[in-house]
Design a protein around this motif. Structure first.
Motif, PDB file in Angstrom:
ATOM      1  N   VAL A  50       0.851  -1.279  -0.022  1.00 29.53           N
ATOM      2  CA  VAL A  50       0.011  -0.060   0.047  1.00 29.53           C
ATOM      3  C   VAL A  50       0.774   1.196  -0.236  1.00 29.53           C
ATOM      4  N   LEU A  51       0.376   2.302  -0.755  1.00 29.13           N
ATOM      5  CA  LEU A  51       1.002   3.424  -0.864  1.00 29.13           C
ATOM      6  C   LEU A  51       0.350   4.581  -0.219  1.00 29.13           C
ATOM      7  N   ALA A  52       1.319   5.542   0.245  1.00 29.55           N
ATOM      8  CA  ALA A  52       0.843   7.000   0.733  1.00 29.55           C
ATOM      9  C   ALA A  52       1.284   7.983  -0.190  1.00 29.55           C
ATOM     10  N   LEU A  53       0.325   8.614  -0.668  1.00 32.91           N
ATOM     11  CA  LEU A  53       0.706   9.800  -1.634  1.00 32.91           C
ATOM     12  C   LEU A  53       0.060  11.193  -1.006  1.00 32.91           C
ATOM     13  N   ASP A  54       1.026  12.160  -1.603  1.00 28.19           N
ATOM     14  CA  ASP A  54       0.626  13.519  -1.200  1.00 28.19           C
ATOM     15  C   ASP A  54      -0.358  13.795  -2.274  1.00 28.19           C
ATOM     16  N   GLU A  55      -0.888  15.266  -2.152  1.00 29.66           N
ATOM     17  CA  GLU A  55      -1.779  15.967  -2.862  1.00 29.66           C
ATOM     18  C   GLU A  55      -1.531  15.765  -4.237  1.00 29.66           C
ATOM     19  N   GLY A  56      -0.270  15.926  -4.816  1.00 33.67           N
ATOM     20  CA  GLY A  56       0.101  15.898  -6.226  1.00 33.67           C
ATOM     21  C   GLY A  56       0.625  14.516  -6.560  1.00 33.67           C
TER      22      GLY A  56
END
Length: 153
Positions: A50-56
């Motif tokens: 699983v990944l955590a991504l910022d707003e961009g």
């Protein structure tokens, strides 16, 4: 912050992030795309990456849990989960690890794992503190590592 399952197209971004951890002295294992695919994204024993991504859409971190087989290199009991957590150096202390573990814990419960083990370098104080905060507890010491366990069953 967006949390989502990793797909093969994410291997390049994960590899780049792992490379920054190697450069920062926070990782010694391989970081190439083939390793990322085989170990994290397409591992036949994999339960979730699983990944955590910022707003961009930038990668903040990722977490992987795989079901362990007999005779695995870490000595983790067969049928447990084995977890790896990697957070980009610039993303520390932003709740990335906590959000990732919410998804990982749910996947581990759905897979009916009895427990999850984290194999943390004895000098990795940040990693030990993170897993302790998530509810993992030290249950053995092996090969210069602190082994923490999160019981699900």
């Amino acid at each position: 912050m967006e949390i989502r399952k990793a797909v093969p197209a994410d291997a390049q971004a994960i590899s780049r992030m792992l490379g920054t951890l190697v450069s920062a002295g926070k990782r010694t294992s391989r970081a190439d795309e083939d390793f990322v695919l085989a170990t994290y994204i397409e591992n036949p024993e994999g339960i979730l990456c699983v990944l955590a991504l910022d707003e961009g859409g930038g990668l903040l971190g990722f977490q992987s849990v795989v079901r362990t087989s007999a005779g695995n290199r870490y000595g983790t009991p067969e049928g447990w989960g084995f977890i790896g957590t990697h957070v980009a150096p610039e993303a520390g202390r932003r709740g990335v690890g906590s959000r990732l573990f919410e998804a990982t814990r749910a996947a581990a419960e759905a897979a009916r794992l009895p427990a999850i083990e984290a194999f943390i370098g004895a000098t990795n104080v940040e990693g030990q503190a993170y897993y302790e905060k998530m509810g993992f507890r030290t249950y053995r010491i092996a090969d210069g590592a602190i082994c923490k366990c999160y019981r699900l069953a």
